[in-house]
Each structure stands twice: as structure tokens, then as C-alpha cells.
Design a protein around this motif. Structure first.
Motif, short mmCIF file in Angstrom:
data_model
loop_
_atom_site.label_atom_id
_atom_site.label_comp_id
_atom_site.label_asym_id
_atom_site.label_seq_id
_atom_site.Cartn_x
_atom_site.Cartn_y
_atom_site.Cartn_z
N SER A 84 0.85 -1.20 0.00
CA SER A 84 0.00 0.00 0.00
C SER A 84 0.88 1.24 0.00
O SER A 84 1.99 1.22 0.53
CB SER A 84 -0.91 0.00 1.23
N ASP A 85 0.37 2.33 -0.57
CA ASP A 85 1.20 3.54 -0.62
C ASP A 85 1.26 4.28 0.72
O ASP A 85 2.15 5.04 0.99
CB ASP A 85 0.74 4.48 -1.76
N ASN A 86 0.28 4.02 1.57
CA ASN A 86 0.16 4.64 2.90
C ASN A 86 -0.02 6.16 2.81
O ASN A 86 0.20 6.87 3.80
CB ASN A 86 1.38 4.30 3.79
N THR A 87 -0.41 6.67 1.65
CA THR A 87 -0.60 8.12 1.50
C THR A 87 -1.97 8.50 0.93
O THR A 87 -2.39 9.64 1.07
CB THR A 87 0.47 8.73 0.57
N CYS A 88 -2.66 7.58 0.28
CA CYS A 88 -3.94 7.94 -0.35
C CYS A 88 -4.99 8.16 0.74
O CYS A 88 -4.77 7.83 1.91
CB CYS A 88 -4.38 6.83 -1.32
N PRO A 89 -6.14 8.72 0.41
CA PRO A 89 -7.14 9.00 1.46
C PRO A 89 -7.59 7.75 2.21
O PRO A 89 -7.87 7.83 3.42
CB PRO A 89 -8.31 9.62 0.67
N ILE A 90 -7.64 6.62 1.54
CA ILE A 90 -8.07 5.39 2.21
C ILE A 90 -7.00 4.93 3.20
O ILE A 90 -7.31 4.55 4.34
CB ILE A 90 -8.37 4.28 1.16
N CYS A 91 -5.75 4.98 2.79
CA CYS A 91 -4.65 4.65 3.70
C CYS A 91 -4.62 5.61 4.88
O CYS A 91 -4.46 5.20 6.04
CB CYS A 91 -3.30 4.73 2.98
N GLN A 92 -4.78 6.89 4.59
CA GLN A 92 -4.72 7.90 5.65
C GLN A 92 -5.82 7.67 6.69
O GLN A 92 -5.66 8.00 7.85
CB GLN A 92 -4.83 9.31 5.06
N SER A 98 -7.15 -1.55 1.66
CA SER A 98 -8.02 -1.12 0.56
C SER A 98 -7.42 0.07 -0.17
O SER A 98 -8.12 0.81 -0.85
CB SER A 98 -9.42 -0.76 1.10
N CYS A 99 -6.13 0.26 -0.03
CA CYS A 99 -5.39 1.34 -0.70
C CYS A 99 -5.78 1.41 -2.18
O CYS A 99 -5.92 0.37 -2.83
CB CYS A 99 -3.88 1.08 -0.57
N VAL A 100 -5.91 2.62 -2.71
CA VAL A 100 -6.29 2.74 -4.12
C VAL A 100 -5.20 2.19 -5.06
O VAL A 100 -5.47 1.90 -6.21
CB VAL A 100 -6.66 4.20 -4.51
N HIS A 101 -3.97 2.05 -4.54
CA HIS A 101 -2.88 1.49 -5.35
C HIS A 101 -2.43 0.12 -4.84
O HIS A 101 -1.31 -0.32 -5.14
CB HIS A 101 -1.68 2.46 -5.35
ZN LIG Z 1 -3.23 4.08 -0.25
#
Ligand SMILES: [Zn+2]
Length: 336
Positions: A84-92, A98-101
């Protein structure tokens, strides 16, 4: 590699390489077989073999892509089953699974000597220093089963003043007991009919054991809770029976945390409506909990590695699967 149901083979594959600037390549120190690997192993989930297997990993970074900023070669790292990128709104919001990436690590396969980890900065968490070998099983457990049990307990709102029931005595259920205990639950009812698993549940903080399942299991939970049901129920199996047992064991207003991968579960709307319970679950956002879990492990406050009751060289992976399938082992650790 899983070729077909019950056909696990260890074979040479091309070495993983950096494919995007955000990747890392790690050398696995330990990996393991997941209860969810048993769904395709048993042929309940379709196998498009030969398929790489495994999504749990702890290891040392060998190489990073040009865009990786925080993860460095030589670090001992743990990551979750979804990169996960840990930066998208879902990660945040704390839902990194469920990260968008997101990239499923199971499609890459971590039951291996080396693995590529996409989105390395967001996915991997480094330990403060290279851990003692005795800590490796517990750190590996954080990669999935501990983080998943933890999320089950958090989703079920386990905590002080709560009675928590745990359905499922696999590694996730047992670590759900550990999590509920750490979160301060008053009473923890473990549902298990297997003596070694009951013993581990008690070590992890269970206060009561229930051996019945299905409707009898629900009746036993009601008996222990003044007829009301538990405040919090962790569902760690994923079948119709276990999910309904979870909902029916929860008192009105209570919470079900469901983390068993759902297979063929269909919920009856009217019963759900009148149950007045909260349902929350899904693929655990393990990445949310990793820093805290790693800290608890390296300070030796929790010892989740006890769920590994079989350790084998990676070359004997097939036996690791067999032992779990036949319930001779709770969880198999594989050493590359
Ligand atoms: Zn994410």
C-alpha cells in the motif's frame, strides 16, 4: 508454487528485480503458510496453477528502486499482505488493505527466498535494529495473523468492561484473544475443541473456553453472559456457520469484527435487521497496526510467535501445508 489442489512444489524461479522506482527486493528471513492458503490448497478456491504462494514475510532489504526514500538496504523489515502507498485518502483513514494502489503480495508470492515488494516506503516497516533470532517468529506473525487478529479485536471494539467471544481457533482467532487481552477486555471466551489450541488461548489471555459450535455455541455464549450475548465477537473462520454464530452470539448494540475470509456467506437481511449488531471487518489493514505491534514485540510485551508450532526449511513447504490441512499444526513457519 501451487500447481493444483494439494500439489505444492518448491522450484527455482527467476530472481525478483526492481520493476518500478517504488519497489524493494527483500531476502526472506522467514515466511509461513496462512490459513487462507488452505482455501486454494483444498480446492475450495479455484487454483490457476502453477501459482506463486505466500503473502507473509519478514526479511532484509537487498535493493531499492530509485524512488524509495525511507527504506534502505540492510534494514530488517516486515510488511502486510497488501502492498500500500500509505498516503492515499483510504490509507490515511487507516484502511491500507483497501489502498487505491494496493498490490496483493499473494500474487507475487513470499514463500520464497526473495521477493519484490511494491510501494516499499508505504508498505514496509523497519525494526529499530536487526532483531534477535528468537524474535523472528513473532515479527513474522505481525505480517498477517497478529495484525488480522488485532483488527478483529479493534473492529469488535474489545476493551475494558467488555466480554469478548472469539470464534475460530486458528492462528488469527488465537491472536484475536491476545489482542482482546492487550486491549483490556474483562472476559475473553475462546471457542475451541482442540486441547493444544485451548492451552494457547489460555496463555494468550482467554478466561473461558467453549467447545460447542453452531447453535450450541451460541447457547453457550448466552449462558455465560446472562442471556444477553457478548459485547464483542471476533469471527475468524469465514463460513456461513461461523458468521451466523458470530452475529447470534452478539448482544444488541454489540460489535462483530469479522476477519475470516468470507466463503459462500450470505446474510439474512431480516435477522440482521433485528439483531441490532454492528458488523465491521474485511481484509485487515495490518499496516495500520505494524509500528505498534513491532514495538510491543521487540519490547517482549507480547509473544505472538507461539502460534508457530511447526518450523521447516522452505524446501519442505509441502509438508507445512499438509500439517496445517490435517490440523497437525496451527501454523507452519518456513525458513528459506
Ligand atoms: Zn493508499
Amino acid at each position: 508454487m501451487l500447481y493444483a489442489p494439494r500439489d505444492v512444489r518448491v522450484e527455482d524461479r527467476p530472481d525478483p528485480v526492481i520493476e518500478t522506482p517504488a519497489d524493494a527486493v527483500i531476502r526472506l528471513v522467514a515466511t509461513c503458510v496462512c490459513g487462507s492458503d488452505l482455501w486454494p490448497y483444498r480446492g475450495i478456491e479455484a487454483v490457476d496453477g502453477p501459482a506463486p504462494m505466500g503473502h507473509e514475510y519478514a526479511g532484509v532489504v537487498e535493493e531499492v528502486g530509485s524512488g524509495v526514500r525511507t527504506i534502505k538496504p540492510g534494514q530488517f523489515v516486515i510488511g502486510s499482505f497488501f502492498a500500500s502507498d500509505n498516503t492515499c485518502p483510504i490509507c490515511q483513514a487507516g484502511y491500507q488493505s483497501s489502498c487505491v494502489h494496493r498490490v496483493p503480495m499473494g500474487s507475487i508470492g513470499t514463500q520464497a527466498e526473495r521477493a519484490r515488494v511494491p510501494l516499499a516506503d508505504g508498505t514496509l516497516v523497519a525494526t529499530p535494529e536487526t532483531p534477535a533470532d528468537g524474535l523472528v517468529p513473532s515479527l513474522l506473525a505481525a505480517s498477517d495473523v497478529l495484525g488480522t487478529g488485532w483488527f478483529g479485536a479493534v473492529a469488535a471494539e474489545a476493551g475494558p468492561g467488555k466480554t469478548v467471544a472469539v470464534i475460530g481457533d486458528g492462528a488469527v482467532g488465537l491472536l484475536g484473544v491476545l489482542a482482546a487481552s492487550h486491549l483490556g477486555a474483562d472476559r475473553i471466551i475462546a471457542m475451541s475443541r482442540h486441547e493444544p489450541r485451548q492451552k494457547l488461548a489460555l496463555e494468550f489471555g482467554a478466561t473461558d473456553l467453549v467447545t460447542e459450535r453452531g447453535d450450541d455455541g451460541v447457547a453457550a455464549i448466552k449462558d455465560l453472559t446472562g442471556g444477553l450475548g457478548a459485547h464483542s465477537v471476533i469471527e475468524a473462520v469465514g463460513t456461513q456457520e461461523s458468521m451466523m454464530q458470530a452475529i447470534r452470539s452478539t448482544r444488541p448494540g454489540g460489535h462483530v469484527g469479522y476477519v475470516g475470509v468470507s466463503h459462500g456467506v450470505e446474510l439474512p437481511g431480516q435477522e440482521l435487521f433485528f439483531s441490532a449488531v454492528h458488523l465491521h471487518g474485511g481484509p485487515a489493514p495490518v499496516r495500520r497496526f505494524l509500528p505498534e505491534l513491532i514495538d510491543l514485540i521487540v519490547r517482549r510485551e507480547i509473544d505472538p510467535g507461539k502460534v508457530f508450532d511447526l518450523e521447516l526449511p522452505l524446501a519442505e513447504a509441502a509438508e507445512g501445508y499438509r500439517a496445517m490441512d490435517e490440523r497437525r499444526a496451527i501454523k507452519s513457519l518456513l525458513r528459506p
